[in-house]
Design a protein around this motif. Structure first.
Motif, PDB file in Angstrom:
ATOM      1  N   ASN A 121       0.829  -1.211   0.000  1.00 36.68           N
ATOM      2  CA  ASN A 121       0.000   0.000   0.000  1.00 36.68           C
ATOM      3  C   ASN A 121       0.861   1.257   0.000  1.00 36.68           C
ATOM      4  N   LYS A 122       1.967   1.219   0.733  1.00 37.93           N
ATOM      5  CA  LYS A 122       2.877   2.356   0.766  1.00 37.93           C
ATOM      6  C   LYS A 122       3.455   2.616  -0.631  1.00 37.93           C
ATOM      7  N   LEU A 123       3.856   1.543  -1.308  1.00 40.00           N
ATOM      8  CA  LEU A 123       4.395   1.691  -2.673  1.00 40.00           C
ATOM      9  C   LEU A 123       3.344   2.210  -3.648  1.00 40.00           C
ATOM     10  N   LEU A 124       2.098   1.809  -3.466  1.00 40.72           N
ATOM     11  CA  LEU A 124       1.031   2.275  -4.347  1.00 40.72           C
ATOM     12  C   LEU A 124       0.778   3.772  -4.190  1.00 40.72           C
ATOM     13  N   LYS A 125       1.023   4.293  -2.996  1.00 41.96           N
ATOM     14  CA  LYS A 125       0.808   5.716  -2.737  1.00 41.96           C
ATOM     15  C   LYS A 125       1.910   6.587  -3.292  1.00 41.96           C
ATOM     16  N   GLU A 126       3.078   5.992  -3.563  1.00 45.04           N
ATOM     17  CA  GLU A 126       4.224   6.792  -4.036  1.00 45.04           C
ATOM     18  C   GLU A 126       4.051   7.208  -5.463  1.00 45.04           C
TER      19      GLU A 126
END
Length: 94
Positions: A89-94
């Motif tokens: 999820n963190k990578l998707l937000k970047e």
């Protein structure tokens, strides 16, 4: 699969595959795996069984010996699904 210099795929089920090659053959990298519940194995019925009849013999052979990581933290092959989901999820937000 093992791809030769000539570009031909070697799908011999008797080939000795490395662990990395086995992961590539077996792991569908799906983020929408259904979970089991209420006495019904949603994952197998929705994600695995419908496509397994199209699997080549080499994938069936490797998959028959494959053991998925455990979600119990006390096990040696533990995989933290929550942490993995947080990282994704963190990578998707970047």
């Amino acid at each position: 699969y093992d791809i030769g210099e000539n570009g031909i795929v070697n799908s011999d089920p008797n080939k000795q595959y490395t662990k990395e090659e086995q992961i590539q053959l077996v792991d569908g990298k799906s983020v929408n795996f259904a979970e089991s519940g209420d006495g019904w194995d949603h994952h197998n019925e929705l994600d695995s069984n419908p496509v397994s009849k199209y699997d080549p013999e080499v994938r069936k052979k490797v998959g028959s010996k494959w053991k998925s990581p455990s979600t119990r933290s006390s096990d040696e092959d533990y995989f933290d699904r929550d942490e993995s989901e947080n990282q994704a999820n963190k990578l998707l937000k970047e």
